[in-house]
Design a protein around this motif. Structure first.
Motif, PDB file in Angstrom:
ATOM      1  N   ASP A 268       0.806  -1.222   0.000  1.00 59.99           N
ATOM      2  CA  ASP A 268       0.000   0.000   0.000  1.00 59.99           C
ATOM      3  C   ASP A 268       0.838   1.271   0.000  1.00 59.99           C
ATOM      4  OD1 ASP A 268       1.010  -0.101   2.549  1.00 59.99           O
ATOM      5  OD2 ASP A 268      -0.888   0.334   3.549  1.00 59.99           O
TER       6      ASP A 268
ATOM      7  N   LYS B 276      -6.784   3.088   1.863  1.00 58.57           N
ATOM      8  CA  LYS B 276      -7.569   2.329   0.891  1.00 58.57           C
ATOM      9  C   LYS B 276      -8.766   3.149   0.424  1.00 58.57           C
ATOM     10  CE  LYS B 276      -9.330  -2.187  -0.114  1.00 58.57           C
ATOM     11  NZ  LYS B 276      -9.527  -3.542   0.325  1.00 58.57           N
ATOM     12  N   ARG B 277      -8.931   3.199  -0.894  1.00 62.06           N
ATOM     13  CA  ARG B 277      -9.989   4.007  -1.505  1.00 62.06           C
ATOM     14  C   ARG B 277     -11.096   3.122  -2.046  1.00 62.06           C
ATOM     15  NH1 ARG B 277     -10.772   6.388  -6.914  1.00 62.06           N
ATOM     16  NH2 ARG B 277     -11.754   8.405  -6.621  1.00 62.06           N
ATOM     17  N   ASP B 278     -10.722   2.188  -2.925  1.00 66.68           N
ATOM     18  CA  ASP B 278     -11.668   1.269  -3.552  1.00 66.68           C
ATOM     19  C   ASP B 278     -10.867   0.168  -4.238  1.00 66.68           C
ATOM     20  OD1 ASP B 278     -10.595   2.567  -5.760  1.00 66.68           O
ATOM     21  OD2 ASP B 278     -12.460   3.418  -6.469  1.00 66.68           O
ATOM     22  N   HIS B 279     -11.462  -0.503  -5.174  1.00 62.12           N
ATOM     23  CA  HIS B 279     -10.733  -1.525  -5.937  1.00 62.12           C
ATOM     24  C   HIS B 279     -11.211  -1.497  -7.387  1.00 62.12           C
ATOM     25  CE1 HIS B 279     -14.449  -3.743  -5.110  1.00 62.12           C
ATOM     26  NE2 HIS B 279     -14.169  -4.398  -6.228  1.00 62.12           N
ATOM     27  N   VAL B 280     -10.392  -2.071  -8.242  1.00 64.54           N
ATOM     28  CA  VAL B 280     -10.733  -2.217  -9.653  1.00 64.54           C
ATOM     29  C   VAL B 280     -10.493  -3.673 -10.032  1.00 64.54           C
ATOM     30  CG1 VAL B 280     -10.220   0.158 -10.323  1.00 64.54           C
ATOM     31  CG2 VAL B 280      -8.407  -1.541 -10.375  1.00 64.54           C
ATOM     32  N   THR B 281     -11.110  -4.086 -11.114  1.00 61.39           N
ATOM     33  CA  THR B 281     -10.871  -5.430 -11.623  1.00 61.39           C
ATOM     34  C   THR B 281      -9.917  -5.320 -12.795  1.00 61.39           C
ATOM     35  OG1 THR B 281     -13.063  -6.165 -10.952  1.00 61.39           O
ATOM     36  CG2 THR B 281     -11.928  -7.501 -12.591  1.00 61.39           C
TER      37      THR B 281
ATOM     38  N   ARG C  23      -8.862  -8.660  -8.442  1.00 64.81           N
ATOM     39  CA  ARG C  23      -9.448  -7.548  -7.689  1.00 64.81           C
ATOM     40  C   ARG C  23      -8.278  -6.819  -7.035  1.00 64.81           C
ATOM     41  NH1 ARG C  23     -14.789  -7.179  -4.407  1.00 64.81           N
ATOM     42  NH2 ARG C  23     -14.297  -5.484  -2.995  1.00 64.81           N
TER      43      ARG C  23
ATOM     44  N   SER D 155      -6.612  -3.430  -5.238  1.00 61.72           N
ATOM     45  CA  SER D 155      -6.938  -2.272  -4.409  1.00 61.72           C
ATOM     46  C   SER D 155      -6.345  -0.992  -4.990  1.00 61.72           C
ATOM     47  CB  SER D 155      -6.393  -2.460  -2.996  1.00 61.72           C
ATOM     48  OG  SER D 155      -6.986  -3.574  -2.388  1.00 61.72           O
ATOM     49  N   ARG D 156      -7.081   0.102  -4.799  1.00 61.59           N
ATOM     50  CA  ARG D 156      -6.577   1.432  -5.130  1.00 61.59           C
ATOM     51  C   ARG D 156      -6.505   2.229  -3.834  1.00 61.59           C
ATOM     52  NH1 ARG D 156      -9.180   4.366 -10.132  1.00 61.59           N
ATOM     53  NH2 ARG D 156     -10.927   4.482  -8.720  1.00 61.59           N
TER      54      ARG D 156
ATOM     55  N   THR E 299      -5.354   6.146  -1.834  1.00 62.03           N
ATOM     56  CA  THR E 299      -5.128   7.577  -1.896  1.00 62.03           C
ATOM     57  C   THR E 299      -3.858   7.855  -1.102  1.00 62.03           C
ATOM     58  OG1 THR E 299      -7.508   7.972  -1.924  1.00 62.03           O
ATOM     59  CG2 THR E 299      -6.105   9.841  -1.382  1.00 62.03           C
TER      60      THR E 299
ATOM     61  N   GLN F 163      -2.735   2.557  -7.763  1.00 62.42           N
ATOM     62  CA  GLN F 163      -3.198   1.168  -7.732  1.00 62.42           C
ATOM     63  C   GLN F 163      -2.066   0.304  -7.193  1.00 62.42           C
ATOM     64  OE1 GLN F 163      -5.333  -0.124 -11.274  1.00 62.42           O
ATOM     65  NE2 GLN F 163      -4.065  -1.938 -11.332  1.00 62.42           N
TER      66      GLN F 163
END
Length: 175
Positions: A43, A54-59, A77, A79-80, A82, A94
């Motif tokens: 991270d 941690k902000r969100d996640h993308v695939t 999956r 994690s993204r 900030t 990311q």
């Protein structure tokens, strides 16, 4: 999906060597889709090395080695975060993956496999692309990248060589 920690599936598909664990799978007819998650997530911001929030996640979708004669797609999956450092120029980043470069569509082992198929097994670009279920241009880029990585890994390997052409594309059209 939550990681199942299925050691048998991870071993058979060799996702453990990629630093991933299988969370699900599906038969898509012409391809096998494997849902995976990173085992460890870094991270820290790539620019300032400060930990992120941690902000969100993308695939993220990656091409992996064919399994039982079918092309394989990894759905990760990722994690993204900030960046928590107010002085850092990067706001969102990311998590990097050990199995693929940022923005790459192929895993590192697919790039090596592609180079081996083309250089050692003398498999055509078209046949390699068909086995992976991708286009020839992507196969060519992956092979050239893998060849460059081999050359730059040991700079003394090509001491005295004044020029080299790394090109695989176009071989099929002349056969």
């Amino acid at each position: 999906m939550h990681p199942t920690g299925n050691l048998v599936a991870d071993t058979i598909c060799r996702t453990a060597e990629l630093g991933l664990t299988i969370t699900g799978a599906a038969d898509a007819g012409t391809a096998t889709i494997i849902d995976v998650a990173p085992v460890a997530v870094a991270d820290s911001c790539p620019e300032c090395r400060c930990p992120g929030v941690k902000r969100d996640h993308v695939t993220r979708r990656l091409v992996d080695l064919p399994a039982v004669g079918f092309p394989t797609r990894l759905h990760l999956r990722v994690s993204r975060f900030t960046c928590a450092n107010p002085d850092c120029s990067r706001r969102i980043f990311q998590a990097s993956l050990p199995c693929a470069d940022d923005g790459a569509k192929l895993t590192h082992r697919v790039s090596r496999w592609t180079l081996q198929r083309l250089a050692i097994d003398r498999m055509s670009v078209t046949a390699t692309a068909k086995a992976l279920g991708v286009g020839g241009e992507l196969v060519n880029r992956g092979a050239v990248t893998a060849a460059r990585n081999l050359v730059y890994a040991d700079p003394s390997h090509l001491a005295g060589v004044r020029g080299a052409v790394l090109r695989f594309w176009g071989v099929d059209e002349h056969v």
